[in-house]
Write a protein that holds these residues in place. Structure first.
Motif, PDB file in Angstrom:
ATOM      1  N   MET A   1      -7.265  12.319   7.415  1.00  0.00           N
ATOM      2  CA  MET A   1      -7.450  11.295   6.398  1.00  0.00           C
ATOM      3  C   MET A   1      -7.959  10.008   7.046  1.00  0.00           C
ATOM      4  SD  MET A   1      -4.612   9.493   3.933  1.00  0.00           S
ATOM      5  CE  MET A   1      -3.759  11.033   3.628  1.00  0.00           C
ATOM      6  N   GLN A   2      -9.050   9.479   6.517  1.00  0.00           N
ATOM      7  CA  GLN A   2      -9.657   8.299   7.101  1.00  0.00           C
ATOM      8  C   GLN A   2      -9.378   7.012   6.325  1.00  0.00           C
ATOM      9  OE1 GLN A   2     -11.331   8.328  10.118  1.00  0.00           O
ATOM     10  NE2 GLN A   2     -10.545  10.427  10.148  1.00  0.00           N
ATOM     11  N   GLN A   3      -9.083   7.138   5.046  1.00  0.00           N
ATOM     12  CA  GLN A   3      -8.846   5.928   4.265  1.00  0.00           C
ATOM     13  C   GLN A   3      -8.005   6.210   3.032  1.00  0.00           C
ATOM     14  OE1 GLN A   3     -12.702   4.417   3.149  1.00  0.00           O
ATOM     15  NE2 GLN A   3     -13.000   5.929   1.542  1.00  0.00           N
ATOM     16  N   ILE A   4      -7.328   5.161   2.588  1.00  0.00           N
ATOM     17  CA  ILE A   4      -6.576   5.154   1.334  1.00  0.00           C
ATOM     18  C   ILE A   4      -7.156   4.036   0.487  1.00  0.00           C
ATOM     19  CG2 ILE A   4      -4.318   4.763   0.273  1.00  0.00           C
ATOM     20  CD1 ILE A   4      -3.058   5.672   2.931  1.00  0.00           C
ATOM     21  N   THR A   5      -7.544   4.355  -0.740  1.00  0.00           N
ATOM     22  CA  THR A   5      -8.107   3.333  -1.613  1.00  0.00           C
ATOM     23  C   THR A   5      -7.332   3.261  -2.918  1.00  0.00           C
ATOM     24  OG1 THR A   5      -9.734   4.891  -2.496  1.00  0.00           O
ATOM     25  CG2 THR A   5     -10.427   3.523  -0.656  1.00  0.00           C
ATOM     26  N   LEU A   6      -7.131   2.049  -3.386  1.00  0.00           N
ATOM     27  CA  LEU A   6      -6.492   1.806  -4.674  1.00  0.00           C
ATOM     28  C   LEU A   6      -7.512   1.117  -5.572  1.00  0.00           C
ATOM     29  CD1 LEU A   6      -4.024   2.058  -2.660  1.00  0.00           C
ATOM     30  CD2 LEU A   6      -2.783   0.600  -4.266  1.00  0.00           C
ATOM     31  N   HIS A   7      -7.744   1.696  -6.742  1.00  0.00           N
ATOM     32  CA  HIS A   7      -8.685   1.127  -7.701  1.00  0.00           C
ATOM     33  C   HIS A   7      -7.942   0.749  -8.970  1.00  0.00           C
ATOM     34  CE1 HIS A   7     -12.235   0.417 -10.108  1.00  0.00           C
ATOM     35  NE2 HIS A   7     -11.878   1.371 -10.947  1.00  0.00           N
ATOM     36  N   GLN A   8      -7.765  -0.560  -9.178  1.00  0.00           N
ATOM     37  CA  GLN A   8      -7.144  -1.090 -10.391  1.00  0.00           C
ATOM     38  C   GLN A   8      -5.784  -0.445 -10.662  1.00  0.00           C
ATOM     39  OE1 GLN A   8      -8.691  -3.733 -12.252  1.00  0.00           O
ATOM     40  NE2 GLN A   8      -9.843  -3.731 -10.335  1.00  0.00           N
ATOM     41  N   VAL A   9      -5.007  -0.247  -9.605  1.00  0.00           N
ATOM     42  CA  VAL A   9      -3.669   0.338  -9.761  1.00  0.00           C
ATOM     43  C   VAL A   9      -2.691  -0.718 -10.276  1.00  0.00           C
ATOM     44  CG1 VAL A   9      -1.702   1.318  -8.523  1.00  0.00           C
ATOM     45  CG2 VAL A   9      -4.025   2.125  -8.029  1.00  0.00           C
ATOM     46  N   MET A  10      -1.967  -0.361 -11.300  1.00  0.00           N
ATOM     47  CA  MET A  10      -0.978  -1.268 -11.881  1.00  0.00           C
ATOM     48  C   MET A  10       0.275  -0.490 -12.258  1.00  0.00           C
ATOM     49  SD  MET A  10      -0.171  -4.366 -12.870  1.00  0.00           S
ATOM     50  CE  MET A  10      -1.479  -5.434 -13.491  1.00  0.00           C
ATOM     51  N   HIS A  59       4.581   8.263  -9.983  1.00  0.00           N
ATOM     52  CA  HIS A  59       3.231   8.289 -10.538  1.00  0.00           C
ATOM     53  C   HIS A  59       3.121   7.392 -11.765  1.00  0.00           C
ATOM     54  CE1 HIS A  59       2.454  11.788  -7.944  1.00  0.00           C
ATOM     55  NE2 HIS A  59       3.635  12.218  -8.334  1.00  0.00           N
ATOM     56  N   ASP A  60       4.045   6.437 -11.881  1.00  0.00           N
ATOM     57  CA  ASP A  60       4.096   5.592 -13.075  1.00  0.00           C
ATOM     58  C   ASP A  60       3.164   4.389 -12.923  1.00  0.00           C
ATOM     59  OD1 ASP A  60       5.832   4.774 -10.990  1.00  0.00           O
ATOM     60  OD2 ASP A  60       7.024   3.559 -12.370  1.00  0.00           O
ATOM     61  N   TYR A  61       1.874   4.674 -12.854  1.00  0.00           N
ATOM     62  CA  TYR A  61       0.892   3.606 -12.694  1.00  0.00           C
ATOM     63  C   TYR A  61      -0.397   3.984 -13.418  1.00  0.00           C
ATOM     64  CZ  TYR A  61      -1.046   6.726  -9.084  1.00  0.00           C
ATOM     65  OH  TYR A  61      -1.569   7.810  -8.414  1.00  0.00           O
ATOM     66  N   SER A  62      -1.160   2.963 -13.763  1.00  0.00           N
ATOM     67  CA  SER A  62      -2.521   3.173 -14.234  1.00  0.00           C
ATOM     68  C   SER A  62      -3.460   2.933 -13.056  1.00  0.00           C
ATOM     69  CB  SER A  62      -2.848   2.212 -15.377  1.00  0.00           C
ATOM     70  OG  SER A  62      -2.683   0.866 -14.952  1.00  0.00           O
ATOM     71  N   GLY A  63      -4.725   3.335 -13.204  1.00  0.00           N
ATOM     72  CA  GLY A  63      -5.661   3.201 -12.101  1.00  0.00           C
ATOM     73  C   GLY A  63      -5.707   4.462 -11.258  1.00  0.00           C
ATOM     74  N   THR A  64      -6.322   4.346 -10.089  1.00  0.00           N
ATOM     75  CA  THR A  64      -6.560   5.512  -9.250  1.00  0.00           C
ATOM     76  C   THR A  64      -6.213   5.222  -7.798  1.00  0.00           C
ATOM     77  OG1 THR A  64      -8.430   6.116 -10.666  1.00  0.00           O
ATOM     78  CG2 THR A  64      -8.278   7.229  -8.550  1.00  0.00           C
ATOM     79  N   ILE A  65      -5.519   6.154  -7.176  1.00  0.00           N
ATOM     80  CA  ILE A  65      -5.277   6.119  -5.736  1.00  0.00           C
ATOM     81  C   ILE A  65      -5.975   7.331  -5.136  1.00  0.00           C
ATOM     82  CG2 ILE A  65      -3.571   6.172  -3.883  1.00  0.00           C
ATOM     83  CD1 ILE A  65      -1.531   5.028  -5.841  1.00  0.00           C
ATOM     84  N   ARG A  66      -6.769   7.085  -4.103  1.00  0.00           N
ATOM     85  CA  ARG A  66      -7.491   8.171  -3.443  1.00  0.00           C
ATOM     86  C   ARG A  66      -7.160   8.235  -1.956  1.00  0.00           C
ATOM     87  NH1 ARG A  66     -11.384  10.489  -6.571  1.00  0.00           N
ATOM     88  NH2 ARG A  66     -12.050   9.323  -8.424  1.00  0.00           N
ATOM     89  N   PHE A  67      -6.989   9.450  -1.480  1.00  0.00           N
ATOM     90  CA  PHE A  67      -6.949   9.708  -0.045  1.00  0.00           C
ATOM     91  C   PHE A  67      -8.309  10.296   0.302  1.00  0.00           C
ATOM     92  CE2 PHE A  67      -2.057  10.576  -0.141  1.00  0.00           C
ATOM     93  CZ  PHE A  67      -1.825   9.232  -0.371  1.00  0.00           C
ATOM     94  N   ASP A  68      -9.095   9.542   1.056  1.00  0.00           N
ATOM     95  CA  ASP A  68     -10.511   9.866   1.227  1.00  0.00           C
ATOM     96  C   ASP A  68     -11.130   9.973  -0.169  1.00  0.00           C
ATOM     97  OD1 ASP A  68     -10.293   9.741   3.981  1.00  0.00           O
ATOM     98  OD2 ASP A  68      -9.904  11.885   4.182  1.00  0.00           O
ATOM     99  N   ASP A  69     -11.657  11.137  -0.552  1.00  0.00           N
ATOM    100  CA  ASP A  69     -12.301  11.270  -1.865  1.00  0.00           C
ATOM    101  C   ASP A  69     -11.395  11.903  -2.919  1.00  0.00           C
ATOM    102  OD1 ASP A  69     -14.719  10.188  -0.946  1.00  0.00           O
ATOM    103  OD2 ASP A  69     -15.369  12.142  -0.178  1.00  0.00           O
ATOM    104  N   ASP A  70     -10.156  12.215  -2.555  1.00  0.00           N
ATOM    105  CA  ASP A  70      -9.256  12.938  -3.457  1.00  0.00           C
ATOM    106  C   ASP A  70      -8.427  11.992  -4.312  1.00  0.00           C
ATOM    107  OD1 ASP A  70     -10.168  15.248  -2.258  1.00  0.00           O
ATOM    108  OD2 ASP A  70      -8.411  15.475  -0.964  1.00  0.00           O
ATOM    109  N   ASP A  71      -8.433  12.211  -5.619  1.00  0.00           N
ATOM    110  CA  ASP A  71      -7.513  11.528  -6.517  1.00  0.00           C
ATOM    111  C   ASP A  71      -6.145  12.186  -6.349  1.00  0.00           C
ATOM    112  OD1 ASP A  71      -5.984  10.583  -8.641  1.00  0.00           O
ATOM    113  OD2 ASP A  71      -7.598  10.714 -10.103  1.00  0.00           O
ATOM    114  N   ILE A  72      -5.160  11.421  -5.889  1.00  0.00           N
ATOM    115  CA  ILE A  72      -3.883  12.037  -5.536  1.00  0.00           C
ATOM    116  C   ILE A  72      -3.115  12.537  -6.754  1.00  0.00           C
ATOM    117  CG2 ILE A  72      -3.740  10.649  -3.454  1.00  0.00           C
ATOM    118  CD1 ILE A  72      -1.518   9.016  -4.782  1.00  0.00           C
ATOM    119  N   ARG A  73      -3.500  12.141  -7.954  1.00  0.00           N
ATOM    120  CA  ARG A  73      -2.851  12.682  -9.151  1.00  0.00           C
ATOM    121  C   ARG A  73      -3.099  14.181  -9.288  1.00  0.00           C
ATOM    122  NH1 ARG A  73      -0.701   9.209 -12.835  1.00  0.00           N
ATOM    123  NH2 ARG A  73      -1.387   7.033 -12.864  1.00  0.00           N
ATOM    124  N   GLN A  74      -4.132  14.675  -8.612  1.00  0.00           N
ATOM    125  CA  GLN A  74      -4.478  16.089  -8.712  1.00  0.00           C
ATOM    126  C   GLN A  74      -3.702  16.958  -7.720  1.00  0.00           C
ATOM    127  OE1 GLN A  74      -6.442  16.723 -11.317  1.00  0.00           O
ATOM    128  NE2 GLN A  74      -6.513  14.483 -11.576  1.00  0.00           N
TER     129      GLN A  74
END
Length: 214
Positions: A1-10, A59-74
């Motif tokens: 894993m190279q990066q963790i990204t949070l997009h509009q997570v609330m 998982h009680d949030y809106s928005g998206t968290i990704r590990f590299d290109d993966d949406d972790i909700r999946q």
């Protein structure tokens, strides 16, 4: 894993707040492997919640968290097991030791899953952090500072791309905080991992690349 990204997570608990100002919540933020991050937070601003999101405990949030290109909700359970054993290691604020097990057993119960480092290296960690004489003491009988150091050693007995440490020195004096920081710097140099540390006041003495306000 190279990066963790949070997009509009609330977090859902903050969804109705109009006055929230944060570098993390409801923002776009990226944590890159190889960098050291400090997340400063006031009490009640979701510091431990953030950590729980990264391990898939909540998982009680809106928005998206990704590990590299993966949406972790999946992710399914088997994927989360892999993430927790090989990609993200967590030092929990509440430490989560087994009080009826010795300090040594608390570390080894994890190392026996990963076989990541040798007994000799674990003994060195106990010695460097000044708790070599507590190896055979039940965790429930240790002081809070001693427990925090045992829990920290436990985080090191697995491979990881990111080390997440939630208020890692809340029970340590300055000397022991520096010893922990030096060990983290050595691990980072060896593995090129990313470090994400949280604080509500007392900061781990590291050289931070980026400081974020939660």
């Amino acid at each position: 894993m190279q990066q963790i990204t949070l997009h509009q997570v609330m977090p859902q608990v903050f969804a109705l707040r109009q006055d929230l100002v944060s570098d993390v919540w409801n923002s776009d933020v990226r944590f890159a492997k190889g960098n050291t991050y400090l997340i400063e937070a006031d009490s009640g601003m979701g510091k431990s919640t953030f950590c729980s999101y990264l391990l898939g405990y909540r998982h009680d949030y809106s928005g998206t968290i990704r590990f590299d290109d993966d949406d972790i909700r999946q992710y399914q359970v088997v994927k989360w097991v892999d993430i927790r054993q090989r990609h993200i290691s967590m030092l929990f604020q509440e430490m989560r030791l087994f009080p009826e097990l010795t300090a040594w057993e608390n570390v080894m119960i994890k190392n026996q899953l990963t076989h990541h480092i040798t007994d000799i290296d674990i003994e060195k960690c106990f010695s460097v952090l000044g708790i070599a004489d507590k190896k055979n003491t039940k965790a429930g009988l240790l002081s809070q500072g001693q427990q925090q150091r045992v829990a920290f050693i436990r985080t090191l007995v697995q491979p990881f791309d990111f080390l997440v440490i939630d208020e890692p020195i809340s029970h340590l004096d300055d000397r022991n905080a520096l010893l922990m920081a030096n060990m983290i710097q050595q691990v980072k140099h060896q593995t090129e991992c990313g470090i994400i540390a949280t604080s509500i006041g007392k900061q781990l003495p590291l050289e931070y690349d980026i400081t974020l306000k939660l």
